[in-house]
Design a protein around this motif. Structure first.
Motif, PDB file in Angstrom:
ATOM      1  N   GLN A   1      47.081   6.464  22.155  1.00 29.67           N
ATOM      2  CA  GLN A   1      46.961   5.023  22.434  1.00 29.67           C
ATOM      3  C   GLN A   1      45.619   4.475  21.929  1.00 29.67           C
ATOM      4  N   ARG A   2      44.565   5.287  22.123  1.00 27.11           N
ATOM      5  CA  ARG A   2      43.248   4.884  21.626  1.00 27.11           C
ATOM      6  C   ARG A   2      43.275   4.740  20.105  1.00 27.11           C
ATOM      7  N   LEU A   3      43.989   5.687  19.451  1.00 22.33           N
ATOM      8  CA  LEU A   3      44.089   5.641  17.995  1.00 22.33           C
ATOM      9  C   LEU A   3      44.793   4.365  17.550  1.00 22.33           C
ATOM     10  N   GLN A   4      45.900   4.065  18.275  1.00 23.90           N
ATOM     11  CA  GLN A   4      46.666   2.870  17.943  1.00 23.90           C
ATOM     12  C   GLN A   4      45.798   1.617  18.063  1.00 23.90           C
ATOM     13  N   GLN A   5      44.991   1.610  19.135  1.00 20.43           N
ATOM     14  CA  GLN A   5      44.114   0.485  19.381  1.00 20.43           C
ATOM     15  C   GLN A   5      43.091   0.334  18.246  1.00 20.43           C
ATOM     16  N   SER A   6      42.529   1.468  17.830  1.00 17.88           N
ATOM     17  CA  SER A   6      41.492   1.362  16.804  1.00 17.88           C
ATOM     18  C   SER A   6      42.084   1.030  15.440  1.00 17.88           C
ATOM     19  N   LEU A   7      43.343   1.434  15.213  1.00 15.48           N
ATOM     20  CA  LEU A   7      43.996   1.042  13.963  1.00 15.48           C
ATOM     21  C   LEU A   7      44.259  -0.457  13.931  1.00 15.48           C
ATOM     22  N   ALA A   8      44.698  -1.006  15.081  1.00 17.22           N
ATOM     23  CA  ALA A   8      44.946  -2.442  15.180  1.00 17.22           C
ATOM     24  C   ALA A   8      43.645  -3.213  14.964  1.00 17.22           C
ATOM     25  N   MET A   9      42.582  -2.649  15.530  1.00 15.07           N
ATOM     26  CA  MET A   9      41.279  -3.276  15.400  1.00 15.07           C
ATOM     27  C   MET A   9      40.861  -3.318  13.935  1.00 15.07           C
ATOM     28  N   ASP A  10      41.038  -2.190  13.239  1.00 11.97           N
ATOM     29  CA  ASP A  10      40.669  -2.149  11.836  1.00 11.97           C
ATOM     30  C   ASP A  10      41.495  -3.130  11.017  1.00 11.97           C
ATOM     31  N   ALA A  11      42.782  -3.273  11.390  1.00 14.62           N
ATOM     32  CA  ALA A  11      43.644  -4.193  10.649  1.00 14.62           C
ATOM     33  C   ALA A  11      43.169  -5.632  10.794  1.00 14.62           C
ATOM     34  N   SER A  12      42.807  -6.037  11.990  1.00  8.77           N
ATOM     35  CA  SER A  12      42.400  -7.436  12.145  1.00  8.77           C
ATOM     36  C   SER A  12      41.003  -7.669  11.579  1.00  8.77           C
ATOM     37  N   LYS A  13      40.174  -6.621  11.617  1.00  5.91           N
ATOM     38  CA  LYS A  13      38.874  -6.751  10.953  1.00  5.91           C
ATOM     39  C   LYS A  13      39.064  -6.896   9.444  1.00  5.91           C
ATOM     40  N   LYS A  14      40.004  -6.117   8.918  1.00  5.31           N
ATOM     41  CA  LYS A  14      40.265  -6.208   7.487  1.00  5.31           C
ATOM     42  C   LYS A  14      40.757  -7.605   7.111  1.00  5.31           C
ATOM     43  N   ARG A  15      41.601  -8.175   7.986  1.00  6.99           N
ATOM     44  CA  ARG A  15      42.087  -9.544   7.757  1.00  6.99           C
ATOM     45  C   ARG A  15      40.914 -10.512   7.622  1.00  6.99           C
ATOM     46  N   CYS A  16      39.893 -10.304   8.456  1.00 13.97           N
ATOM     47  CA  CYS A  16      38.731 -11.195   8.394  1.00 13.97           C
ATOM     48  C   CYS A  16      37.997 -11.063   7.070  1.00 13.97           C
ATOM     49  N   TYR A  17      37.868  -9.828   6.585  1.00 13.89           N
ATOM     50  CA  TYR A  17      37.236  -9.654   5.270  1.00 13.89           C
ATOM     51  C   TYR A  17      38.103 -10.231   4.146  1.00 13.89           C
ATOM     52  N   ASP A  18      39.431 -10.213   4.329  1.00 14.97           N
ATOM     53  CA  ASP A  18      40.303 -10.893   3.361  1.00 14.97           C
ATOM     54  C   ASP A  18      40.061 -12.404   3.371  1.00 14.97           C
ATOM     55  N   PHE A  19      39.929 -12.968   4.589  1.00 13.14           N
ATOM     56  CA  PHE A  19      39.634 -14.407   4.692  1.00 13.14           C
ATOM     57  C   PHE A  19      38.300 -14.726   4.024  1.00 13.14           C
ATOM     58  N   LEU A  20      37.333 -13.815   4.210  1.00  9.58           N
ATOM     59  CA  LEU A  20      36.016 -14.015   3.589  1.00  9.58           C
ATOM     60  C   LEU A  20      36.138 -14.075   2.066  1.00  9.58           C
ATOM     61  N   CYS A  43      29.747 -11.963   8.750  1.00 10.93           N
ATOM     62  CA  CYS A  43      31.099 -12.302   8.271  1.00 10.93           C
ATOM     63  C   CYS A  43      31.772 -13.290   9.224  1.00 10.93           C
ATOM     64  N   LEU A  44      31.715 -13.007  10.511  1.00 12.60           N
ATOM     65  CA  LEU A  44      32.345 -13.910  11.489  1.00 12.60           C
ATOM     66  C   LEU A  44      31.614 -15.239  11.579  1.00 12.60           C
ATOM     67  N   PHE A  45      30.287 -15.195  11.472  1.00 20.66           N
ATOM     68  CA  PHE A  45      29.493 -16.436  11.456  1.00 20.66           C
ATOM     69  C   PHE A  45      29.974 -17.298  10.285  1.00 20.66           C
ATOM     70  N   TYR A  46      30.116 -16.661   9.117  1.00 18.37           N
ATOM     71  CA  TYR A  46      30.587 -17.387   7.943  1.00 18.37           C
ATOM     72  C   TYR A  46      31.962 -18.010   8.193  1.00 18.37           C
ATOM     73  N   LEU A  47      32.903 -17.220   8.701  1.00 19.08           N
ATOM     74  CA  LEU A  47      34.274 -17.718   8.880  1.00 19.08           C
ATOM     75  C   LEU A  47      34.348 -18.859   9.896  1.00 19.08           C
ATOM     76  N   VAL A  48      33.569 -18.739  10.963  1.00 21.85           N
ATOM     77  CA  VAL A  48      33.538 -19.808  11.974  1.00 21.85           C
ATOM     78  C   VAL A  48      33.015 -21.102  11.343  1.00 21.85           C
ATOM     79  N   LEU A  49      31.905 -20.990  10.590  1.00 20.16           N
ATOM     80  CA  LEU A  49      31.337 -22.198   9.976  1.00 20.16           C
ATOM     81  C   LEU A  49      32.220 -22.719   8.850  1.00 20.16           C
ATOM     82  N   ASP A 105      39.874 -13.534  17.575  1.00 17.57           N
ATOM     83  CA  ASP A 105      39.979 -12.167  18.112  1.00 17.57           C
ATOM     84  C   ASP A 105      38.784 -11.310  17.695  1.00 17.57           C
ATOM     85  N   GLU A 106      38.422 -11.384  16.435  1.00 20.57           N
ATOM     86  CA  GLU A 106      37.295 -10.581  15.939  1.00 20.57           C
ATOM     87  C   GLU A 106      35.964 -11.114  16.450  1.00 20.57           C
ATOM     88  N   PHE A 107      35.849 -12.441  16.529  1.00 18.40           N
ATOM     89  CA  PHE A 107      34.623 -13.036  17.082  1.00 18.40           C
ATOM     90  C   PHE A 107      34.376 -12.493  18.490  1.00 18.40           C
TER      91      PHE A 107
END
Ligand code: PS7
Ligand code: MN
Ligand code: MN
Ligand code: MN
Ligand code: MN
Ligand code: MN
Length: 351
Positions: A1-20, A43-49, A105-107
């Motif tokens: 379950q922890r692995l699943q959580q960290s994979l989901a986390m990496d996926a949404s973080k990756k999405r943020c770098y895609d937005f960047l 990265c998140l500061f940039y996306l928010v602004l 979510d990432e913020f």
């Protein structure tokens, strides 16, 4: 379950770098090279602004709605699930707002110190943008005095400088000192913003926006759009040199700020946009093309600048080179000739 959580986390973080990558041509590269947790925070500061600026720039949005969004954006970033998908013509970075829940979510995963720096700056910037959108800072919405111009640029860029310095200090990569001298951080933003505003004259004019202060352009024409007319060439050149003179005054403070940095990745992140700006300033000086189209430094020149901006000695050399370029193009018949020479003298005196 922890692995699943960290994979989901990496996926949404990756999405943020895609937005960047999607929303920034120049910042994505320098942000990616930052060390450790500072990278995600910036990265998140940039996306928010970027989200906030997309709302500010949307000229199709109802003004009351726009102002409400701008003034509450610092709370929106704490509202899980919030997205903005109102219909309207496609604004450039609209996709970012349509998927803004993922940014939120990432913020919310950043450490609290980073979150509060970002929220604090977002609140100040959003309210500043709202004041200018409604003309609350004065009687109408265009920028009138040089003081107005400095205040607008403070809201949209100087505050980014404050926030970045606070993030550098909070990450421990730079000392607290860097965040204490607000004036230096402000100048870092102003230098980028003012250069952008000069370069984007035509694009902004076509979008129905005027950021050049009337206190400057009013000396050379009756209407802001007069500068595009061939018969006003000389006045257009003098107005442009007056705008460049205004920006040149920030150069000593930019160099002073950069000289205080200690971390290599932070230095590169800060220095690269500034050397791009000074080379853009040299390019636009006495270049009447800016009144017709969007001009840009050549790709090869940009690459060379990125590779060269590794330490203070190199950055000072680059600044000297472009300041010299400006002095070479400075014409004795220009009403701003003397003051430009003096502004250049002050740069050489400090560095
Ligand atoms: C958080 C990296 C390093 C102490 C979106 C970087 C738009 C010039 O609208 O995209 O396309 O013409 O060309 C950047 C200080 C801010 C000031 C401001 C935030 C440097 C929302 C950059 C980026 C401080 C308001 C982008 C100010 O230009 O504009 C992060 C130190 C955003 C910095 C805007 C302008 C930035 C700008 P446009 P651009
Ligand atoms: Mn804007
Ligand atoms: Mn913009
Ligand atoms: Mn989505
Ligand atoms: Mn612009
Ligand atoms: Mn731009």
């Amino acid at each position: 379950q922890r692995l699943q959580q960290s994979l989901a986390m990496d996926a949404s973080k990756k999405r943020c770098y895609d937005f960047l990558n999607m929303t920034s041509r120049s910042f994505a590269a320098v942000i990616r090279e930052l060390d450790d947790e500072l990278r995600d925070a910036v990265c998140l500061f940039y996306l928010v602004l970027r989200g906030l600026d997309t709302i500010e720039d949307d000229m199709t949005l109802d003004l009351d709605r726009k102002v409400e969004l701008l003034r509450s954006f610092d709370q929106i970033i704490y509202t899980k699930g919030w997205t903005f998908d109102e219909n309207g013509p496609n604004e450039k970075d609209r996709a970012l707002l349509v998927h803004f829940d993922e940014v939120i979510d990432e913020f919310l995963r950043l450490k609290p110190e980073f979150q509060s720096v970002i929220a604090n700056i977002t609140k100040l910037m959003g309210n500043g943008m709202a004041d200018y959108a409604t003309g609350e800072h004065r009687e109408n919405t265009s920028v009138s005095t040089i003081e107005d111009f400095d205040l607008y640029c403070h809201y949209v860029a100087g505050l980014v400088g404050y926030g970045l310095s606070d993030l550098f200090a909070a990450s421990g990569l730079e000392s607290e000192e860097i965040a204490k001298d607000k004036d230096l951080s402000n100048s870092m933003g102003l230098f980028l913003q003012k250069t952008n505003i000069i370069r984007d004259y035509r694009e902004d004019l076509d979008d129905g926006r005027q950021f050049w202060p009337r206190e400057i352009w009013g000396k050379y024409a009756d209407k802001f759009s007069d500068f595009i007319k061939p018969e006003n060439k000389l006045q257009a050149q003098y107005c442009l040199s007056n705008m460049v003179l205004n920006v040149l005054n920030d150069v000593p403070q930019v160099l002073t700020y950069l000289s205080k940095l200690r971390n290599q990745s932070v230095f590169n992140f800060c220095a690269i946009p500034q050397v791009m700006a000074i080379s853009t300033l040299a390019l636009v000086f006495n270049n009447l093309d800016i009144y017709q189209r969007n001009i840009k430094i050549r790709k090869g020149e940009a690459v060379m600048l990125i590779l060269d901006s590794t330490d203070m000695d190199n950055v000072v050399s680059i600044f000297r080179k472009y300041v010299f370029e400006i002095s070479r193009k400075n014409e004795a018949t220009d009403p701003n000739f003397m003051e430009i020479s003096m502004a250049i003298g002050r740069v050489s005196f400090v560095y």
